[in-house]
Design an enzyme around this catalytic site. Structure first.
Site, PDB file in Angstrom:
ATOM      1  N   GLN A 243       0.828  -1.206   0.000  1.00  0.00           N
ATOM      2  CA  GLN A 243       0.000   0.000   0.000  1.00  0.00           C
ATOM      3  C   GLN A 243       0.863   1.257   0.000  1.00  0.00           C
ATOM      4  O   GLN A 243       2.035   1.227   0.341  1.00  0.00           O
ATOM      5  CB  GLN A 243      -0.943  -0.014   1.201  1.00  0.00           C
ATOM      6  CG  GLN A 243      -2.029  -1.077   1.088  1.00  0.00           C
ATOM      7  CD  GLN A 243      -2.910  -1.178   2.318  1.00  0.00           C
ATOM      8  OE1 GLN A 243      -2.730  -0.443   3.294  1.00  0.00           O
ATOM      9  NE2 GLN A 243      -3.865  -2.097   2.306  1.00  0.00           N
ATOM     10  N   GLU A 271     -19.251  -0.820  -7.255  1.00  0.00           N
ATOM     11  CA  GLU A 271     -20.200  -1.303  -6.254  1.00  0.00           C
ATOM     12  C   GLU A 271     -19.760  -0.905  -4.852  1.00  0.00           C
ATOM     13  O   GLU A 271     -18.682  -1.315  -4.401  1.00  0.00           O
ATOM     14  CB  GLU A 271     -20.313  -2.831  -6.338  1.00  0.00           C
ATOM     15  CG  GLU A 271     -21.249  -3.460  -5.326  1.00  0.00           C
ATOM     16  CD  GLU A 271     -21.280  -4.969  -5.406  1.00  0.00           C
ATOM     17  OE1 GLU A 271     -21.905  -5.595  -4.541  1.00  0.00           O
ATOM     18  OE2 GLU A 271     -20.670  -5.516  -6.345  1.00  0.00           O
TER      19      GLU A 271
END
Length: 418
Positions: A243, A271
């Site tokens: 990350q 979504e």
């Protein structure tokens, strides 16, 4: 740390204080590793923690019955062979206190595929198979990232459910979402409309290339009349060791590049995006829209235009809703916030969009007023948001949105926009 785990009422006050020492934070007890070699087993620098554990250990995110609890969930970096074990300094005396310690291994074992290793030696032996691992599917993108002065190479592969062995691999891979995506659910990989984008770090061992999984995204290709598709990004996860490197941006752009080349694609949707994903998406979309003629500063200054939505949909496959959001981000960039009139004009424009649901509510109430008796209508209005509440809600929504937009603009300011 305050725990919500509750002891039985029958436990006395003195015993209760003693037993509280046996309540541990499950997020702290868990440790994960992506193991490339046996040396990593003793290397604390490659250990990472979950962001959440309530989807396995309950809302309290605590485990009772142990002190010094350590739960090890390790994966081989390429094939994701899995090792699960636990150790502790002390376990509660069940006979003395008439309480049972919580299950530790079972809640995890029920969430991961069978066949995991509980013996460290067999797990270490399984690491050798990683040397022959080859990513599934088609290579779509390569990129290099500088991490602390060291170049790291990555590759993104795309495929559907067809590659032999992928379903079993994906079952192991998707277990990470339990610890990093709230309200996570496993997907049905028997549906051939799923598309998978997996990113790996490619590195050398004795001159030979090997791979370590860094993250993945699932995309479902919905049907759109008459013979089109509307891809929806379902899940995106970049694993903690990778990350804050810009991998999410690279992954999302790879998805865009794949689908924008398909004339059958209407637009690309998302979504239930998380806040972190929204930042990535807004950054990527804003950066891409800056290259479009309809988003030139003079066009932004003139205000929102349907031409923006048309061009963004045609060239970038963005929905009208997302294009409007990008417009507001870029419009904020060119707005002189030191100019009271310019800044007020911008705020009112954004609030006008945010107020749309309330205007719809007013429209619906006017229709009901014609249909209901005065008594029935008055009873209905009791559930309607008051004007004061609306204004307060709009102000809060706007402030949160502007803060988010500013984060995106800060990232754009330091990005290569070529």
């Amino acid at each position: 740390m305050q725990f919500t785990w509750k002891l039985p009422r029958s436990v006395s006050g003195i015993a209760r204080n003693t037993l509280q020492n046996y309540v541990v934070d499950s997020n702290e007890a868990l440790e994960f590793k992506l193991v490339r070699s046996a040396a990593d087993l003793e290397n604390d620098e490659v250990t990472f923690k979950p962001e959440m554990s309530h989807q396995v250990y309950g809302d309290s995110e605590s485990i009772f019955g142990y002190t010094g609890l350590r739960v090890k969930l390790y994966y081989s970096a390429a094939r994701l062979a899995t090792y699960l074990s636990m150790a502790c300094d002390e376990m509660v005396d069940s006979q003395k206190f008439e309480v049972q310690p919580d299950e530790v291994i079972k809640p995890i074992a029920e969430k991961i595929p069978p066949g995991y290793h509980s013996n460290l030696d067999t797990f270490v032996a399984a690491l050798d198979k990683d040397a022959t691992f080859q990513p599934f599917g088609e290579l779509k993108h390569k990129f290099t990232i500088d991490v602390d002065g060291k170049a790291k190479n990555f590759e993104v592969y795309m495929h559907d459910i067809s590659p032999s062995g992928f379903n079993e691999y994906h079952e192991r891979l998707q277990t990470f979402i339990l610890w990093y995506i709230d309200a996570a659910s496993y997907i049905d990989t028997d549906d051939n409309r799923w598309r998978f984008f997996l990113v790996y770090e490619k590195y050398l061992v004795n001159g030979n290339p090997q791979y370590a999984i860094a993250g993945y995204t699932t995309v479902y290709e919905y049907y759109a009349y008459p013979a089109n598709t509307r891809p929806r990004i379902s899940q995106m996860l970049v694993l903690p060791p990778f990350q804050r490197m810009g991998i999410g941006v690279q992954l999302l752009n790879t998805i865009y590049n794949h689908f924008t080349a398909d004339d059958r694609v209407v637009d690309i949707t998302v979504e239930d995006p998380s806040e972190n994903f929204l930042r990535i998406r807004d950054f990527v979309d804003s950066k891409n829209c800056l290259k479009l003629p309809s988003f030139k500063p003079e066009k932004l200054d003139a205000g929102w235009s349907p031409d923006m939505a048309v061009e963004a949909q045609k060239k970038l496959k963005l929905s009208k809703k997302q294009t409007r959001r990008v417009y507001e981000i870029l419009k904020l960039h060119i707005t002189d916030r030191a100019n009271p009139n310019a800044y007020k004009k911008y705020r009112l424009e954004v609030k006008s969009r945010l107020n749309v649901p309330y205007r719809k509510e007013d429209h619906d109430m006017n229709k009901l007023k014609k249909m209901l008796s005065p008594e029935e209508f008055n009873a209905t209005t009791m559930m309607i948001t008051s004007k004061e509440q609306r204004l307060e809600n709009l102000e809060n929504q706007y402030n949160e949105l502007e803060e988010h937009y500013c984060h995106v603009l800060e990232r754009l300011a330091s990005a290569d926009l070529s």
